[in-house]
Design an enzyme around this catalytic site. Structure first.
Site, PDB file in Angstrom:
ATOM      1  N   ASP A   1      -8.703  -1.555   7.812  1.00  0.00           N
ATOM      2  CA  ASP A   1      -7.889  -1.131   6.660  1.00  0.00           C
ATOM      3  C   ASP A   1      -8.174  -1.996   5.428  1.00  0.00           C
ATOM      4  OD1 ASP A   1      -6.685  -3.504   7.513  1.00  0.00           O
ATOM      5  OD2 ASP A   1      -4.644  -2.699   7.534  1.00  0.00           O
ATOM      6  N   GLU A   2      -8.917  -3.111   5.624  1.00  0.00           N
ATOM      7  CA  GLU A   2      -9.162  -4.012   4.486  1.00  0.00           C
ATOM      8  C   GLU A   2     -10.069  -3.369   3.436  1.00  0.00           C
ATOM      9  OE1 GLU A   2      -9.723  -8.138   5.501  1.00  0.00           O
ATOM     10  OE2 GLU A   2      -8.717  -7.874   7.409  1.00  0.00           O
TER      11      GLU A   2
ATOM     12  N   TYR B   1     -16.199  -9.880   3.369  1.00  0.00           N
ATOM     13  CA  TYR B   1     -16.042  -9.136   4.631  1.00  0.00           C
ATOM     14  C   TYR B   1     -15.678  -7.686   4.356  1.00  0.00           C
ATOM     15  CZ  TYR B   1     -13.577  -7.193   8.663  1.00  0.00           C
ATOM     16  OH  TYR B   1     -13.153  -6.349   9.663  1.00  0.00           O
TER      17      TYR B   1
ATOM     18  N   LYS C   1     -17.776  -4.160   4.981  1.00  0.00           N
ATOM     19  CA  LYS C   1     -17.283  -3.071   5.840  1.00  0.00           C
ATOM     20  C   LYS C   1     -17.151  -1.778   5.036  1.00  0.00           C
ATOM     21  CE  LYS C   1     -16.108  -3.049   9.588  1.00  0.00           C
ATOM     22  NZ  LYS C   1     -16.848  -2.844  10.874  1.00  0.00           N
TER      23      LYS C   1
HETATM   24  P1  NAD Z   1     -15.392 -10.046  16.782  1.00  0.00           P
HETATM   25  O1  NAD Z   1     -15.881 -10.940  15.699  1.00  0.00           O
HETATM   26  O2  NAD Z   1     -14.437 -10.580  17.811  1.00  0.00           O
HETATM   27  O3  NAD Z   1     -16.650  -9.485  17.616  1.00  0.00           O
HETATM   28  C1  NAD Z   1     -17.819  -9.022  17.006  1.00  0.00           C
HETATM   29  C2  NAD Z   1     -18.888  -8.819  18.084  1.00  0.00           C
HETATM   30  O4  NAD Z   1     -20.077  -8.318  17.423  1.00  0.00           O
HETATM   31  C3  NAD Z   1     -19.292 -10.103  18.804  1.00  0.00           C
HETATM   32  O5  NAD Z   1     -19.396  -9.866  20.189  1.00  0.00           O
HETATM   33  C4  NAD Z   1     -20.650 -10.445  18.193  1.00  0.00           C
HETATM   34  O6  NAD Z   1     -21.501 -11.156  19.090  1.00  0.00           O
HETATM   35  C5  NAD Z   1     -21.196  -9.065  17.873  1.00  0.00           C
HETATM   36  N1  NAD Z   1     -22.194  -9.086  16.786  1.00  0.00           N
HETATM   37  C6  NAD Z   1     -22.077  -9.697  15.578  1.00  0.00           C
HETATM   38  N2  NAD Z   1     -23.212  -9.508  14.856  1.00  0.00           N
HETATM   39  C7  NAD Z   1     -24.032  -8.741  15.615  1.00  0.00           C
HETATM   40  C8  NAD Z   1     -25.325  -8.197  15.428  1.00  0.00           C
HETATM   41  N3  NAD Z   1     -26.033  -8.410  14.296  1.00  0.00           N
HETATM   42  N4  NAD Z   1     -25.876  -7.442  16.405  1.00  0.00           N
HETATM   43  C9  NAD Z   1     -25.196  -7.219  17.566  1.00  0.00           C
HETATM   44  N5  NAD Z   1     -23.978  -7.727  17.818  1.00  0.00           N
HETATM   45  C10 NAD Z   1     -23.401  -8.475  16.857  1.00  0.00           C
HETATM   46  O7  NAD Z   1     -14.814  -8.778  16.051  1.00  0.00           O
HETATM   47  P2  NAD Z   1     -13.572  -7.841  16.460  1.00  0.00           P
HETATM   48  O8  NAD Z   1     -12.321  -8.451  15.945  1.00  0.00           O
HETATM   49  O9  NAD Z   1     -13.682  -7.494  17.900  1.00  0.00           O
HETATM   50  O10 NAD Z   1     -13.869  -6.561  15.557  1.00  0.00           O
HETATM   51  C11 NAD Z   1     -14.659  -5.490  16.052  1.00  0.00           C
HETATM   52  C12 NAD Z   1     -14.773  -4.423  14.987  1.00  0.00           C
HETATM   53  O11 NAD Z   1     -13.491  -3.938  14.635  1.00  0.00           O
HETATM   54  C13 NAD Z   1     -15.417  -4.923  13.694  1.00  0.00           C
HETATM   55  O12 NAD Z   1     -16.270  -3.913  13.212  1.00  0.00           O
HETATM   56  C14 NAD Z   1     -14.246  -5.136  12.765  1.00  0.00           C
HETATM   57  O13 NAD Z   1     -14.625  -4.962  11.422  1.00  0.00           O
HETATM   58  C15 NAD Z   1     -13.291  -4.061  13.234  1.00  0.00           C
HETATM   59  N6  NAD Z   1     -11.861  -4.341  13.027  1.00  0.00           N
HETATM   60  C16 NAD Z   1     -11.317  -5.528  13.432  1.00  0.00           C
HETATM   61  C17 NAD Z   1      -9.952  -5.754  13.261  1.00  0.00           C
HETATM   62  C18 NAD Z   1      -9.294  -7.035  13.738  1.00  0.00           C
HETATM   63  O14 NAD Z   1      -8.109  -7.238  13.488  1.00  0.00           O
HETATM   64  N7  NAD Z   1      -9.972  -7.911  14.462  1.00  0.00           N
HETATM   65  C19 NAD Z   1      -9.150  -4.763  12.692  1.00  0.00           C
HETATM   66  C20 NAD Z   1      -9.752  -3.564  12.295  1.00  0.00           C
HETATM   67  C21 NAD Z   1     -11.100  -3.362  12.488  1.00  0.00           C
HETATM   68  P1  TYD Z   2      -6.666 -13.416   9.784  1.00  0.00           P
HETATM   69  O1  TYD Z   2      -6.231 -13.524  11.214  1.00  0.00           O
HETATM   70  O2  TYD Z   2      -7.830 -14.242   9.332  1.00  0.00           O
HETATM   71  O3  TYD Z   2      -6.894 -11.859   9.484  1.00  0.00           O
HETATM   72  P2  TYD Z   2      -7.168 -11.093   8.063  1.00  0.00           P
HETATM   73  O4  TYD Z   2      -7.522 -12.092   7.031  1.00  0.00           O
HETATM   74  O5  TYD Z   2      -8.313 -10.208   8.419  1.00  0.00           O
HETATM   75  O6  TYD Z   2      -5.897 -10.351   7.760  1.00  0.00           O
HETATM   76  O7  TYD Z   2      -5.434 -13.786   8.862  1.00  0.00           O
HETATM   77  C1  TYD Z   2      -4.207 -13.080   8.944  1.00  0.00           C
HETATM   78  C2  TYD Z   2      -3.317 -13.573   7.826  1.00  0.00           C
HETATM   79  O8  TYD Z   2      -2.961 -14.930   8.099  1.00  0.00           O
HETATM   80  C3  TYD Z   2      -4.012 -13.593   6.480  1.00  0.00           C
HETATM   81  O9  TYD Z   2      -3.049 -13.244   5.474  1.00  0.00           O
HETATM   82  C4  TYD Z   2      -4.440 -15.042   6.305  1.00  0.00           C
HETATM   83  C5  TYD Z   2      -3.372 -15.806   7.043  1.00  0.00           C
HETATM   84  N1  TYD Z   2      -3.809 -17.058   7.692  1.00  0.00           N
HETATM   85  C6  TYD Z   2      -3.068 -18.219   7.502  1.00  0.00           C
HETATM   86  O10 TYD Z   2      -2.038 -18.250   6.781  1.00  0.00           O
HETATM   87  N2  TYD Z   2      -3.477 -19.362   8.142  1.00  0.00           N
HETATM   88  C7  TYD Z   2      -4.588 -19.406   8.924  1.00  0.00           C
HETATM   89  O11 TYD Z   2      -4.949 -20.481   9.464  1.00  0.00           O
HETATM   90  C8  TYD Z   2      -5.342 -18.189   9.114  1.00  0.00           C
HETATM   91  C9  TYD Z   2      -6.572 -18.177   9.984  1.00  0.00           C
HETATM   92  C10 TYD Z   2      -4.898 -17.039   8.487  1.00  0.00           C
END
Ligand code: NAD
Ligand code: TYD
Length: 362
Positions: free
Chosen positions: A134-135, A159, A163
């Site tokens: 959603d970012e 980031y 995306k």
């Molecule tokens: P993460 O950072 O935990 O995992 C990313 C994975 O991708 C890792 O296993 C890493 O080794 C692999 N990777 C990175 N670069 C690569 C490359 N060049 N080739 C092959 N593999 C590679 O991320 P996540 O939190 O599991 O997020 C997964 C997806 O969901 C991402 O696309 C992210 O943008 C999206 N997303 C995440 C969140 C969240 O809150 N974490 C929310 C919405 C969407």
């Molecule tokens: P994060 O988990 O990095 O996710 P995103 O930036 O993708 O939303 O951060 C969640 C929220 O928490 C964000 O507003 C930044 C804040 N934050 C802190 O206040 N302290 C921290 O140490 C971190 C990692 C994040």
């Protein structure tokens, strides 16, 4: 289906694979470069299934991808591989451009080449599901309003910009080449196996170790939290039943200010881990306000009405139940945490697979 999952060793990808192996009949090919964020230990028993295969590969490696498509001949792609941490993207955007933009472009081309050569029936059933955030919509001003699938893109960080660019590439490959794509944009996830650079696991682990709990700025930023297993179910639902070319927003209807999240974690720890680290009277005493993140988005909130109405998906966890489960998981999984915090999983990865492929620069 045989599903090629990219990023399956990450936080959400591993939840998707555990769900696919444990709750469905589908097979999985996990394509992951194993960066610092990729940890195969997060797959647990599901990695031992005969329906699971692993290929260590950078998604920006065209030859490697072409060979992988030919070897495994998947019915669908779920693309989760990404650099995912906003703070890292501020310090070093190059890896984000490499993986999220260049990597997605290379993956799209490999998928298109494979898709175009499929027999008609398999081509009709093929899907490319791009998993996004959603970012890409930027942030909301004030407490009103929600992101819908029609909200214009206005990313703030390297980031979210990378995306957003990847979403545009995926849509263009649909419109121009007819690749059958699905796009999902999800809110902040939390749950087990979350790398402790993100807010929730960082706070739990710092509190247990008696370290400061860093709250950026005034702690008033709002995130919409979704339990990772609810996201995994939504993704598989979209893959199986979503309409080609459509975008679905996924969210938990769980908006909370960062400070409130930190305080709730402290309260849960008081209950579940009442023995404090030495010198700490209350976990909440560790809360420390630190310099704000540059360009920090104020509020994210998802309107998930479309996926609920069209595909019948709803989150099963409330924030209360999901956060309780998450804190309990981090209190009971010392081996995984020790591997991540000591870097032992990196040593194992390098012994097993060598240094990561590619230099990580565009
Ligand atoms: P993460 O950072 O935990 O995992 C990313 C994975 O991708 C890792 O296993 C890493 O080794 C692999 N990777 C990175 N670069 C690569 C490359 N060049 N080739 C092959 N593999 C590679 O991320 P996540 O939190 O599991 O997020 C997964 C997806 O969901 C991402 O696309 C992210 O943008 C999206 N997303 C995440 C969140 C969240 O809150 N974490 C929310 C919405 C969407
Ligand atoms: P994060 O988990 O990095 O996710 P995103 O930036 O993708 O939303 O951060 C969640 C929220 O928490 C964000 O507003 C930044 C804040 N934050 C802190 O206040 N302290 C921290 O140490 C971190 C990692 C994040």
């Amino acid at each position: 289906m045989k599903i090629l999952v990219t990023g399956g060793a990450g936080f959400i990808g591993s939840a998707v694979i555990r769900y696919l192996i444990n709750e469905t009949e589908h097979s999985v090919v996990n394509v992951d470069k194993l960066t610092y964020a990729g940890n195969l230990a997060s797959l647990g028993q599901s990695a031992e299934s005969p329906r699971y295969a692993f290929e260590r590969l950078d998604i920006a490696d065209a030859d490697g991808l072409n060979a992988t498509f030919e070897r495994h001949r998947p019915d669908a792609v779920m693309h989760l591989a990404a650099e995912s941490h906003v703070d890292r993207s501020i310090h070093g955007p190059a890896d984000f451009i490499h993986t999220n933009l260049v990597g997605t472009g290379v993956l799209l081309e490999a998928a298109r080449r494979y898709f175009e050569a499929l027999p008609a029936a398999r081509r009709a059933a093929f899907r490319f599901h791009h998993v996004s955030t959603d970012e890409v919509y930027g942030d909301l001003d004030g407490p009103e309003g929600l992101f819908t699938e029609e909200t214009p893109y206005a990313p703030s960080s390297p980031y979210s910009a990378s995306k957003a660019g990847s979403d545009h590439l995926v849509r263009a490959w649909h419109r121009t080449y007819g690749l059958p794509v699905l796009v999902t944009n999800c809110s902040n996830n939390y749950g087990p196996f979350h790398f402790p650079e993100k807010l929730i696991p960082l706070i739990i682990l710092n509190a247990r170790a008696g370290r400061p709990l860093p709250v950026y700025g005034d702690g008033g930023q709002v995130r919409d939290w979704l339990y990772v297993e609810d996201h995994a179910r939504a993704l598989v639902r979209v893959l199986e039943a979503g309409e080609v070319g459509e975008t679905y927003n996924i969210g938990g209807h769980n908006e909370h200010r960062n400070l409130e999240v930190v305080e709730r974690i402290c309260a849960l720890l008081e209950e579940l881990a009442p023995t404090h680290p030495e010198g700490v009277a209350r976990y909440a005493d560790l809360i420390t306000y630190v310099t704000d993140r540059p360009g920090h988005d104020r509020r994210y909130a998802i309107d998930a009405e479309k996926i609920e109405r069209e595909l019948g998906w709803r989150p099963q966890e409330s924030f209360d139940s999901g956060l309780r489960k998450t804190v309990a998981w981090y209190l009971n999984n010392d081996d995984w945490i020790a591997g991540v915090t000591s870097g032992a999983y990196r040593e194992w990865t390098e012994r097993q697979y060598g240094a990561p492929p590619g230099s990580g620069t565009p």
